[in-house]
Design a protein around this motif. Sequence first.
Motif, PDB file in Angstrom:
ATOM      1  N   UNK A  37      -0.079 -18.080   0.143  1.00  0.00           N
ATOM      2  CA  UNK A  37       0.277 -19.218   0.826  1.00  0.00           C
ATOM      3  C   UNK A  37       1.421 -19.707   1.204  1.00  0.00           C
ATOM      4  N   UNK A  38       1.754 -19.685   0.073  1.00  0.00           N
ATOM      5  CA  UNK A  38       3.220 -20.506  -0.116  1.00  0.00           C
ATOM      6  C   UNK A  38       4.348 -19.699  -0.662  1.00  0.00           C
ATOM      7  N   UNK A  39       4.170 -17.998  -0.129  1.00  0.00           N
ATOM      8  CA  UNK A  39       5.149 -17.046  -0.043  1.00  0.00           C
ATOM      9  C   UNK A  39       4.302 -15.544   0.047  1.00  0.00           C
ATOM     10  N   UNK A  40       4.803 -15.373   1.828  1.00  0.00           N
ATOM     11  CA  UNK A  40       3.863 -14.139   2.062  1.00  0.00           C
ATOM     12  C   UNK A  40       4.093 -13.106   2.076  1.00  0.00           C
ATOM     13  N   UNK A  41       5.655 -13.191   1.907  1.00  0.00           N
ATOM     14  CA  UNK A  41       6.650 -11.664   1.484  1.00  0.00           C
ATOM     15  C   UNK A  41       6.086 -11.639  -0.647  1.00  0.00           C
ATOM     16  N   UNK A  42       4.991 -12.761  -1.065  1.00  0.00           N
ATOM     17  CA  UNK A  42       5.125 -12.227  -2.493  1.00  0.00           C
ATOM     18  C   UNK A  42       4.395 -10.481  -2.637  1.00  0.00           C
ATOM     19  N   UNK A  43       5.477 -10.343  -3.616  1.00  0.00           N
ATOM     20  CA  UNK A  43       4.520  -8.398  -3.696  1.00  0.00           C
ATOM     21  C   UNK A  43       4.032  -8.664  -4.783  1.00  0.00           C
ATOM     22  N   UNK A  44       3.732  -7.580  -5.331  1.00  0.00           N
ATOM     23  CA  UNK A  44       3.010  -7.098  -5.938  1.00  0.00           C
ATOM     24  C   UNK A  44       2.814  -7.894  -7.956  1.00  0.00           C
ATOM     25  N   UNK A  45       4.145  -7.184  -8.319  1.00  0.00           N
ATOM     26  CA  UNK A  45       4.822  -8.242  -9.615  1.00  0.00           C
ATOM     27  C   UNK A  45       4.280  -9.492  -9.242  1.00  0.00           C
ATOM     28  N   UNK A  46       4.755  -9.731  -8.015  1.00  0.00           N
ATOM     29  CA  UNK A  46       4.950 -11.737  -8.495  1.00  0.00           C
ATOM     30  C   UNK A  46       3.495 -12.072  -8.409  1.00  0.00           C
ATOM     31  N   UNK A  47       2.355 -11.788  -7.451  1.00  0.00           N
ATOM     32  CA  UNK A  47       0.971 -12.225  -8.187  1.00  0.00           C
ATOM     33  C   UNK A  47       0.317 -11.307  -9.334  1.00  0.00           C
ATOM     34  N   UNK A  58      -3.155  -5.105 -11.575  1.00  0.00           N
ATOM     35  CA  UNK A  58      -3.336  -5.482  -9.785  1.00  0.00           C
ATOM     36  C   UNK A  58      -3.651  -4.099  -8.721  1.00  0.00           C
ATOM     37  N   UNK A  59      -3.095  -2.872  -9.660  1.00  0.00           N
ATOM     38  CA  UNK A  59      -3.046  -1.997  -8.807  1.00  0.00           C
ATOM     39  C   UNK A  59      -3.764  -0.767  -8.373  1.00  0.00           C
ATOM     40  N   UNK A  60      -4.822  -1.504 -10.162  1.00  0.00           N
ATOM     41  CA  UNK A  60      -5.468  -1.214 -10.630  1.00  0.00           C
ATOM     42  C   UNK A  60      -6.688  -0.919  -9.374  1.00  0.00           C
ATOM     43  N   UNK A  61      -7.188  -2.474  -9.586  1.00  0.00           N
ATOM     44  CA  UNK A  61      -8.261  -2.805  -8.233  1.00  0.00           C
ATOM     45  C   UNK A  61      -7.870  -3.303  -7.046  1.00  0.00           C
ATOM     46  N   UNK A  62      -6.664  -3.159  -6.475  1.00  0.00           N
ATOM     47  CA  UNK A  62      -5.928  -3.051  -5.267  1.00  0.00           C
ATOM     48  C   UNK A  62      -5.385  -2.424  -5.348  1.00  0.00           C
ATOM     49  N   UNK A  63      -5.199  -0.878  -4.604  1.00  0.00           N
ATOM     50  CA  UNK A  63      -3.843   0.716  -4.793  1.00  0.00           C
ATOM     51  C   UNK A  63      -3.161   0.353  -4.185  1.00  0.00           C
ATOM     52  N   UNK A  64      -3.269  -1.039  -3.243  1.00  0.00           N
ATOM     53  CA  UNK A  64      -1.834  -1.191  -2.615  1.00  0.00           C
ATOM     54  C   UNK A  64      -2.284  -2.454  -2.024  1.00  0.00           C
ATOM     55  N   UNK A  65      -0.495  -2.598  -1.212  1.00  0.00           N
ATOM     56  CA  UNK A  65      -0.757  -4.083  -1.089  1.00  0.00           C
ATOM     57  C   UNK A  65      -1.420  -4.718   0.413  1.00  0.00           C
ATOM     58  N   UNK A  66      -1.419  -3.460   1.321  1.00  0.00           N
ATOM     59  CA  UNK A  66      -1.753  -3.632   2.572  1.00  0.00           C
ATOM     60  C   UNK A  66      -3.523  -4.251   1.380  1.00  0.00           C
ATOM     61  N   UNK A  67      -4.404  -3.410   1.167  1.00  0.00           N
ATOM     62  CA  UNK A  67      -6.224  -3.434   0.486  1.00  0.00           C
ATOM     63  C   UNK A  67      -5.605  -4.767   0.111  1.00  0.00           C
ATOM     64  N   UNK A  68      -4.908  -5.105  -1.035  1.00  0.00           N
ATOM     65  CA  UNK A  68      -4.943  -6.712  -1.296  1.00  0.00           C
ATOM     66  C   UNK A  68      -5.321  -7.671  -0.048  1.00  0.00           C
ATOM     67  N   UNK A  69      -3.982  -7.154   0.187  1.00  0.00           N
ATOM     68  CA  UNK A  69      -4.031  -8.047   2.206  1.00  0.00           C
ATOM     69  C   UNK A  69      -4.969  -8.928   2.629  1.00  0.00           C
ATOM     70  N   UNK A  70      -5.754  -7.080   2.591  1.00  0.00           N
ATOM     71  CA  UNK A  70      -7.136  -7.186   3.650  1.00  0.00           C
ATOM     72  C   UNK A  70      -8.720  -8.014   2.514  1.00  0.00           C
ATOM     73  N   UNK A  71      -8.287  -7.788   1.996  1.00  0.00           N
ATOM     74  CA  UNK A  71      -9.254  -8.571   0.618  1.00  0.00           C
ATOM     75  C   UNK A  71      -8.930  -9.807   0.913  1.00  0.00           C
ATOM     76  N   UNK A  72      -7.900 -10.472   0.718  1.00  0.00           N
ATOM     77  CA  UNK A  72      -7.021 -11.792   0.476  1.00  0.00           C
ATOM     78  C   UNK A  72      -7.853 -12.111   2.007  1.00  0.00           C
ATOM     79  N   UNK A  73      -7.923 -11.242   3.438  1.00  0.00           N
ATOM     80  CA  UNK A  73      -8.140 -11.931   4.510  1.00  0.00           C
ATOM     81  C   UNK A  73      -9.567 -12.312   4.381  1.00  0.00           C
ATOM     82  N   UNK A  74     -10.731 -11.425   3.752  1.00  0.00           N
ATOM     83  CA  UNK A  74     -11.965 -11.331   4.066  1.00  0.00           C
ATOM     84  C   UNK A  74     -12.293 -12.694   3.046  1.00  0.00           C
ATOM     85  N   UNK A  75     -11.983 -13.264   2.076  1.00  0.00           N
ATOM     86  CA  UNK A  75     -11.986 -14.288   1.378  1.00  0.00           C
ATOM     87  C   UNK A  75     -11.806 -15.381   2.575  1.00  0.00           C
TER      88      UNK A  75
END
Length: 207
Positions: A37-47, A58-75
């Motif tokens: 919400x503050x840094x839309x370009x934040x990478x997996x390391x920052x998260x 993070x990668x164990x739960x969400x294999x890619x950044x796109x997968x994490x973005x989709x999970x965020x969008x679902x929330x």
Amino acid sequence: MTRFETPGDSSSARPRRRADAERSRVAVLDAALRLLAERPDAGMAAIAAAAGVTRQTVYAHFGTRDALLNAVADRITDQAMAAMDEAEENGGPALDSLLRLQDIGWRLFERNPVLLQLGSTKAGADADRVRHEPVAARLTRLIEKGQRSGEFDPAPPATWLVAAVTALGHAAGDEVGAERLSAEEAATWLRTATLAVLRVKPRNSAP
């Protein structure tokens, strides 16, 4: 111990590990929601740092950044649905309810600019369409209600009006993303265009 078990791998330990893994996943998702919400370009390391876990976790739960973005969008979609359910329960004229739903969606978009990054791939676009299905169902109900009550033009099919209103929302988001309009300007023009598509006369106008 049975021959299928190994030391330290009892049946009671496995549910605990699953619960720990779920808590870890939720922590990562919560951190991603706040940080993006503050840094839309934040990478997996920052998260990962924001969640207090390793990047590997993070990668164990969400294999890619796109997968994490989709999970965020679902929330975010779940939050929108809860707010829209509450708005619909308040009843009132179809126009008021529709504009409340539109405002709810727009406020969530303003708070979560990372949503602009979705839909860039076919998988992302498909997931985005699925997320919009319950929103489209609500819009359809409200537009049909407004057509029956005479608030909206009864001639066009409700499904066409839903598609048009949804497209206007996407266009407003694209204009903000391209920095051609501010979020406030886009919200104003989105409402104006929505009223025009539905052929709703401004309430302060002369009959």
